[in-house]
Design a protein around this motif. Structure first.
Motif, PDB file in Angstrom:
ATOM      1  N   VAL A   1     -10.395  -2.540   1.609  1.00 16.01           N
ATOM      2  CA  VAL A   1      -9.638  -2.509   0.361  1.00 16.01           C
ATOM      3  C   VAL A   1      -8.286  -3.192   0.497  1.00 16.01           C
ATOM      4  O   VAL A   1      -7.618  -3.456  -0.509  1.00 16.01           O
ATOM      5  N   GLY A   2      -7.850  -3.473   1.734  1.00 15.75           N
ATOM      6  CA  GLY A   2      -6.581  -4.146   1.969  1.00 15.75           C
ATOM      7  C   GLY A   2      -6.786  -5.572   2.443  1.00 15.75           C
ATOM      8  O   GLY A   2      -7.914  -6.060   2.575  1.00 15.75           O
TER       9      GLY A   2
ATOM     10  N   HIS B   1       0.841  -1.190   0.000  1.00 13.42           N
ATOM     11  CA  HIS B   1       0.000   0.000   0.000  1.00 13.42           C
ATOM     12  C   HIS B   1       0.878   1.243   0.000  1.00 13.42           C
ATOM     13  O   HIS B   1       1.956   1.250   0.605  1.00 13.42           O
TER      14      HIS B   1
ATOM     15  N   THR C   1      -2.122  -0.925  -3.448  1.00 12.30           N
ATOM     16  CA  THR C   1      -3.260  -0.029  -3.336  1.00 12.30           C
ATOM     17  C   THR C   1      -2.749   1.384  -3.046  1.00 12.30           C
ATOM     18  O   THR C   1      -1.647   1.560  -2.513  1.00 12.30           O
ATOM     19  N   THR C   2      -3.561   2.390  -3.376  1.00 13.23           N
ATOM     20  CA  THR C   2      -3.139   3.788  -3.211  1.00 13.23           C
ATOM     21  C   THR C   2      -4.235   4.592  -2.524  1.00 13.23           C
ATOM     22  O   THR C   2      -5.407   4.501  -2.890  1.00 13.23           O
TER      23      THR C   2
ATOM     24  N   HIS D   1      -0.034   0.789  -9.000  1.00 14.04           N
ATOM     25  CA  HIS D   1      -1.037  -0.260  -9.223  1.00 14.04           C
ATOM     26  C   HIS D   1      -0.452  -1.425 -10.022  1.00 14.04           C
ATOM     27  O   HIS D   1      -0.795  -2.586  -9.780  1.00 14.04           O
TER      28      HIS D   1
ATOM     29  N   SER E   1     -14.193   5.069  -7.077  1.00 17.29           N
ATOM     30  CA  SER E   1     -13.499   4.599  -5.878  1.00 17.29           C
ATOM     31  C   SER E   1     -14.108   5.267  -4.645  1.00 17.29           C
ATOM     32  O   SER E   1     -14.736   6.321  -4.744  1.00 17.29           O
TER      33      SER E   1
ATOM     34  N   THR F   1      -7.041   4.059  -5.218  1.00 15.44           N
ATOM     35  CA  THR F   1      -7.912   3.095  -4.546  1.00 15.44           C
ATOM     36  C   THR F   1      -8.908   3.809  -3.647  1.00 15.44           C
ATOM     37  O   THR F   1     -10.071   3.400  -3.535  1.00 15.44           O
ATOM     38  N   GLN F   2      -8.459   4.882  -3.015  1.00 15.06           N
ATOM     39  CA  GLN F   2      -9.342   5.709  -2.183  1.00 15.06           C
ATOM     40  C   GLN F   2      -8.848   7.151  -2.256  1.00 15.06           C
ATOM     41  O   GLN F   2      -7.643   7.401  -2.195  1.00 15.06           O
TER      42      GLN F   2
END
Length: 345
Positions: A319-320, A133, A161-162, A156, A223, A182-183
């Motif tokens: 998301v993780g 992440h 994830t970002t 990505h 997202s 990602t968010q």
């Protein structure tokens, strides 16, 4: 002279634990990375969203550049140390693939010191050496980096994830993000143009309208989106601010609202004091009132980080991959995040 000033401030940042990457990017160890590795306790991002703290890389593509000079920001701002530079734009633009490779390399250098640590398991050490992440949030305004979409895409591509954190001063950049992070976080402290000019101290005209335009863009993102309200005691903890922030949040209609206490760390100590840090019960009380105003629910909280999560969902989207064999630090004493940030450099 400008080059000399930038070199001076970069040298100060290195001494403060920043790993400078290329011309304008940086990585810095988060105190929760240390806590996760040595105590198997994890930050609120794990508790809320499943992000493992020991596998989280904290970086910025614009370490000392921003169009705001917020009072609460831990960024070194021109004038804090008697050093002046033009922080409106990057002097050059580094390649996104270079930034991604070098930030991962620097993170591994940071983590390498934990090999053989008596409190760090070999399994977690190996995991930490391969971050999953990236928090694009460390310092400065990331949307000033003109290749931000490419940067996100490069992370990505590596299976990471970002989380992108912005103050919303570049709605033109947000509108063109492809891929999306990602968010997406939009930080708010002010509730109207007057309080914005007082606290966020824009250095260019028209930035309050830019923030409003960014709020209007949030519903267009596929997202999850977050409005982060940093609660600063003596500034935005009053009824007028609550009502104004509620209207802005309704305008952005985010997936989540995070109400989080200001922490008196970094260069913000030149501008604010420990008395500006609200206690968790004050954050919780404000968050409950805000939730009632906007029709969101209180989903979760973490006392050690003085943060409360609100949403219109019944539970947050994970998301993780979660955190191994530990907890999210919910039983840590209040203010542990602040104390650790003072100790871990």
């Amino acid at each position: 002279m400008k080059a000399d000033a930038i070199a001076q401030i970069m040298d100060r940042l290195r001494k403060a634990g920043y790993h400078i990457v290329g011309t304008h990017s940086a990585v810095k160890k988060c105190h929760w990375t240390h806590v996760a590795l040595t105590q198997r306790r994890f930050c609120y991002k794990c508790k809320f969203y499943g992000i493992a703290s020991h596998r989280c890389l904290q970086m910025t593509p614009a370490v000392i550049w921003c169009w705001l000079r917020c009072l609460h920001c831990w960024r070194a701002e021109p004038g804090d140390l008697g050093v002046q530079w033009d922080d409106t734009g990057l002097p050059v633009v580094d390649d996104p693939e270079f930034i991604v490779e070098k930030t991962i390399e620097e993170q591994r250098k940071i983590i390498s010191g934990y090999k053989g640590h008596p409190k760090v398991s070999p399994e977690m050490f190996e995991e930490a050496m391969n971050p999953k992440h990236v928090a694009i949030s460390l310092s400065g305004e990331p949307t000033l980096y003109p290749l931000l979409s490419d940067l996100i895409e490069e992370y990505h591509k590596r299976g990471m994830t970002t989380f992108l954190v912005t103050h919303g001063v570049r709605p033109d950049v947000l509108a063109e993000l492809n891929p999306e992070p990602t968010q997406l976080y939009l930080s708010l402290e002010a509730w109207d143009e007057k309080s914005f000019k007082e606290f966020n101290r824009p250095i260019l005209p028209g930035l309050w309208n830019a923030v409003l335009t960014s709020l209007d863009l949030l519903p267009s993102f596929s997202s999850p989106t977050v409005i982060r309200v940093t609660l600063v005691k003596g500034f935005n903890d009053k009824p007028e601010a609550l009502k104004g922030l509620a209207k802005l949040i309704e305008r952005g209609y985010p997936t989540y609202v995070e109400v989080k206490a200001y922490m008196n760390v970094g260069y913000s100590r030149y501008r604010l004091t420990k008395e500006n840090m609200p206690r968790h019960n004050e954050v919780r009380e404000f968050a409950e009132k805000l939730a009632e105003e906007i029709g969101y629910k209180v989903l979760d909280e973490q006392r050690s980080s003085r943060v409360v999560l609100l949403s219109r969902l019944d539970k947050p989207i994970r998301v993780g991959e979660g955190c191994p064999g530990g907890n999210a630090g919910e039983d840590l004493p209040e203010g542990e995040e602040y104390r650790m940030s003072e100790k871990i450099k």
